[in-house]
Write a protein that holds these residues in place. Structure first.
Motif, PDB file in Angstrom:
ATOM      1  N   SER A  20     -12.968  12.111   2.674  1.00  0.00           N
ATOM      2  CA  SER A  20     -12.788  10.956   1.792  1.00  0.00           C
ATOM      3  C   SER A  20     -12.368  11.404   0.396  1.00  0.00           C
ATOM      4  N   LEU A  21     -12.945  12.503  -0.083  1.00  0.00           N
ATOM      5  CA  LEU A  21     -12.544  13.033  -1.380  1.00  0.00           C
ATOM      6  C   LEU A  21     -11.081  13.437  -1.369  1.00  0.00           C
ATOM      7  N   ALA A  22     -10.633  14.010  -0.250  1.00  0.00           N
ATOM      8  CA  ALA A  22      -9.223  14.374  -0.124  1.00  0.00           C
ATOM      9  C   ALA A  22      -8.343  13.129  -0.093  1.00  0.00           C
ATOM     10  N   VAL A  23      -8.807  12.074   0.579  1.00  0.00           N
ATOM     11  CA  VAL A  23      -8.039  10.828   0.657  1.00  0.00           C
ATOM     12  C   VAL A  23      -7.933  10.178  -0.714  1.00  0.00           C
ATOM     13  N   VAL A  24      -9.018  10.210  -1.500  1.00  0.00           N
ATOM     14  CA  VAL A  24      -8.970   9.668  -2.854  1.00  0.00           C
ATOM     15  C   VAL A  24      -7.899  10.390  -3.672  1.00  0.00           C
ATOM     16  N   ALA A  25      -7.877  11.718  -3.590  1.00  0.00           N
ATOM     17  CA  ALA A  25      -6.872  12.493  -4.319  1.00  0.00           C
ATOM     18  C   ALA A  25      -5.469  12.161  -3.834  1.00  0.00           C
ATOM     19  N   PHE A  26      -5.315  12.024  -2.522  1.00  0.00           N
ATOM     20  CA  PHE A  26      -4.008  11.694  -1.937  1.00  0.00           C
ATOM     21  C   PHE A  26      -3.540  10.318  -2.412  1.00  0.00           C
ATOM     22  N   GLU A  27      -4.457   9.347  -2.451  1.00  0.00           N
ATOM     23  CA  GLU A  27      -4.113   7.995  -2.902  1.00  0.00           C
ATOM     24  C   GLU A  27      -3.680   8.008  -4.364  1.00  0.00           C
ATOM     25  N   ARG A  28      -4.397   8.743  -5.210  1.00  0.00           N
ATOM     26  CA  ARG A  28      -4.033   8.820  -6.621  1.00  0.00           C
ATOM     27  C   ARG A  28      -2.652   9.443  -6.802  1.00  0.00           C
ATOM     28  N   TRP A  29      -2.361  10.457  -5.993  1.00  0.00           N
ATOM     29  CA  TRP A  29      -1.054  11.121  -6.053  1.00  0.00           C
ATOM     30  C   TRP A  29       0.064  10.157  -5.670  1.00  0.00           C
ATOM     31  N   LEU A  30      -0.145   9.400  -4.589  1.00  0.00           N
ATOM     32  CA  LEU A  30       0.881   8.448  -4.148  1.00  0.00           C
ATOM     33  C   LEU A  30       1.113   7.345  -5.176  1.00  0.00           C
ATOM     34  N   VAL A  31       0.020   6.830  -5.740  1.00  0.00           N
ATOM     35  CA  VAL A  31       0.133   5.673  -6.634  1.00  0.00           C
ATOM     36  C   VAL A  31       0.695   6.058  -7.994  1.00  0.00           C
ATOM     37  N   ILE A  32       0.257   7.185  -8.543  1.00  0.00           N
ATOM     38  CA  ILE A  32       0.649   7.546  -9.902  1.00  0.00           C
ATOM     39  C   ILE A  32       1.890   8.437  -9.944  1.00  0.00           C
ATOM     40  N   CYS A  33       1.964   9.420  -9.063  1.00  0.00           N
ATOM     41  CA  CYS A  33       3.117  10.328  -9.076  1.00  0.00           C
ATOM     42  C   CYS A  33       4.328   9.771  -8.333  1.00  0.00           C
ATOM     43  N   LYS A  34       4.103   8.809  -7.456  1.00  0.00           N
ATOM     44  CA  LYS A  34       5.172   8.119  -6.727  1.00  0.00           C
ATOM     45  C   LYS A  34       6.136   9.073  -6.000  1.00  0.00           C
ATOM     46  N   PRO A  35       5.605   9.974  -5.183  1.00  0.00           N
ATOM     47  CA  PRO A  35       6.496  10.890  -4.452  1.00  0.00           C
ATOM     48  C   PRO A  35       7.341  10.176  -3.403  1.00  0.00           C
ATOM     49  N   MET A  36       6.930   8.970  -2.999  1.00  0.00           N
ATOM     50  CA  MET A  36       7.671   8.204  -1.990  1.00  0.00           C
ATOM     51  C   MET A  36       8.362   6.996  -2.620  1.00  0.00           C
ATOM     52  N   GLY A  37       8.724   7.127  -3.889  1.00  0.00           N
ATOM     53  CA  GLY A  37       9.471   6.070  -4.551  1.00  0.00           C
ATOM     54  C   GLY A  37       8.650   4.812  -4.741  1.00  0.00           C
ATOM     55  N   ASN A  38       9.149   3.708  -4.225  1.00  0.00           N
ATOM     56  CA  ASN A  38       8.502   2.418  -4.418  1.00  0.00           C
ATOM     57  C   ASN A  38       7.482   2.076  -3.336  1.00  0.00           C
ATOM     58  N   PHE A  39       7.087   3.058  -2.551  1.00  0.00           N
ATOM     59  CA  PHE A  39       6.073   2.822  -1.525  1.00  0.00           C
ATOM     60  C   PHE A  39       4.794   2.306  -2.169  1.00  0.00           C
ATOM     61  N   ILE A  40       4.227   1.246  -1.597  1.00  0.00           N
ATOM     62  CA  ILE A  40       3.009   0.644  -2.118  1.00  0.00           C
ATOM     63  C   ILE A  40       1.839   0.953  -1.189  1.00  0.00           C
ATOM     64  N   PHE A  41       0.824   1.574  -1.751  1.00  0.00           N
ATOM     65  CA  PHE A  41      -0.383   1.903  -0.982  1.00  0.00           C
ATOM     66  C   PHE A  41      -1.238   0.648  -0.891  1.00  0.00           C
ATOM     67  N   LYS A  42      -1.317   0.053   0.282  1.00  0.00           N
ATOM     68  CA  LYS A  42      -1.996  -1.228   0.481  1.00  0.00           C
ATOM     69  C   LYS A  42      -3.378  -1.031   1.104  1.00  0.00           C
ATOM     70  N   PRO A  43      -4.185  -2.102   1.083  1.00  0.00           N
ATOM     71  CA  PRO A  43      -5.517  -2.002   1.711  1.00  0.00           C
ATOM     72  C   PRO A  43      -5.470  -1.550   3.165  1.00  0.00           C
ATOM     73  N   ASP A  44      -4.436  -1.985   3.908  1.00  0.00           N
ATOM     74  CA  ASP A  44      -4.330  -1.556   5.306  1.00  0.00           C
ATOM     75  C   ASP A  44      -4.180  -0.049   5.412  1.00  0.00           C
ATOM     76  N   HIS A  45      -3.445   0.548   4.471  1.00  0.00           N
ATOM     77  CA  HIS A  45      -3.287   2.002   4.464  1.00  0.00           C
ATOM     78  C   HIS A  45      -4.623   2.677   4.163  1.00  0.00           C
ATOM     79  N   ALA A  46      -5.374   2.087   3.225  1.00  0.00           N
ATOM     80  CA  ALA A  46      -6.680   2.657   2.878  1.00  0.00           C
ATOM     81  C   ALA A  46      -7.627   2.611   4.071  1.00  0.00           C
ATOM     82  N   ILE A  47      -7.629   1.477   4.787  1.00  0.00           N
ATOM     83  CA  ILE A  47      -8.503   1.348   5.956  1.00  0.00           C
ATOM     84  C   ILE A  47      -8.115   2.357   7.030  1.00  0.00           C
TER      85      ILE A  47
END
Length: 352
Positions: free
Chosen positions: A133-160
């Motif tokens: 879970s700690l790794a997932v939190v870091a991964f989520e922060r990277w996706l949302v703030i660093c935007k390595p996948m452009g305009n990809f939006i991390f949604k609740p379904d992805h979190a679940i």
């Protein structure tokens, strides 16, 4: 007492010192106090620490789950992951820390061989979910703030989905000892249970299991955390440089840097001793070691049930205000932390 060799009998535990095998059950950690391993003050001191972890770990994680259930504004994709972390912490605190407290207080594992297997499995399961879970939190922060996948939006379904994967990975790590790849036995001062990383019995292939745990459940999550947070810091520094006139951005860069350092150090304090000590024992068979020292890494890992929510939840002003409101200690204002606001601002100038 020093431990330097394993004995083949009995199957459910390991005698760490040479004893008369005709009377081996007289020293069983399931039957009699293990006073030959340490003084009463050592056992009672560990019992006090485990009681603290049980009380505070259980309370703060229950409160985290209850707050998320009560306040809809907390049901964001990131908070779903934090709730998953809280559930894992609650499992470790409610099962692992509680049984360790009772056993240290009695100076032996009072729940028997079957209880040892159950406690070892559930505590390991919760610990592995927590790590991932700690790794997932870091991964989520990277996706949302660093935007390595452009305009990809991390949604609740992805979190679940990510939360589900943490349980799948954790089961892959915690189930094998129940089916013959390693085993769950009392460890350290024999008052808590975990995977067998002491013995060299080829029947259980303990060495390969420990190497698997170190690689899959420590090295991979830790590498993910370091990579994601290092990228986050680089993005923040670039944004701070681009917005040198923005006080909020400069403040965000400083605050997030401090939080990242605390998160990584906390992870290392909780998990590096356990992983390193188990790896050292596996690679230095025949070397003596103090079983009292072997207990410390296990207890530190259980202490993560208090550390994790403090860092990831209580440092979040919105979460904290909801908790205070639930406890009748605050107005429950909808304020967001300056860090969160500034990071949002920073993310707008991050990689597209």
């Amino acid at each position: 007492m020093k431990g330097s060799r394993a004995m083949e009998l009995p199957e459910d535990f390991w005698i760490p010192v040479p004893l008369d095998t005709n009377n081996i059950t007289s020293m069983s950690p399931f039957l009699v106090p293990q006073d030959h391993l340490g003084s009463s003050s050592v056992f009672y001191g560990m019992a006090a620490f485990m009681f603290f972890v049980f009380i505070f770990g259980t309370s703060i994680n229950v409160l985290t789950i209850a707050c998320t259930a009560q306040y809809k504004k907390l049901r964001s994709h990131l908070n779903y992951i934090l709730v998953n972390l809280a559930v894992a912490n609650l499992l470790v605190a409610g099962v692992g820390s509680f049984t360790a407290f009772c056993s240290f207080a009695c100076r032996y594992f009072i729940f028997g061989a079957l209880g040892c297997k159950i406690e070892g499995f559930l505590a390991t399961l919760g610990g592995m979910v927590s790590l991932w879970s700690l790794a997932v939190v870091a991964f989520e922060r990277w996706l949302v703030i660093c935007k390595p996948m452009g305009n990809f939006i991390f949604k609740p379904d992805h979190a679940i989905a990510c939360c589900a994967f943490t349980w799948v990975f954790a089961l892959m790590a915690s189930l094998p000892p129940l089916f013959g790849w390693s085993r769950y036995i009392p460890e350290g001062l024999q008052c808590s249970c975990g995977p067998d990383w002491y013995t060299t019995n080829n029947k259980y292939n303990n060495e390969t299991y420990v190497m698997f745990l170190f690689g899959f459940c420590f090295a991979v999550p830790f590498s993910t955390i370091v990579f994601c947070y290092s990228q986050l810091l680089i993005t923040l520094k670039m944004a701070a440089k681009a917005q040198a006139e923005s006080a909020s951005t400069q403040k965000a860069e400083r605050e997030v840097t401090k939080m990242v350092v605390v998160m990584v150090l906390g992870f290392l304090v909780c998990w590096l001793p356990y992983a390193s000590f188990a790896l050292w024992v596996v690679n230095n068979r025949g070397q003596s070691f103090d079983l009292r020292m072997a207990t410390i890494p296990s207890c530190l890992s259980k202490g993560s049930t208090v550390y994790n929510p403090v860092i990831y939840v209580l440092f979040n002003k919105q979460f904290r205000s909801c908790m205070m409101q639930m406890l009748g200690m605050g107005s429950g204002s909808d304020e967001e932390s300056s860090t969160s606001q500034s990071v949002t601002e920073v993310s707008k100038v991050g990689p597209a």
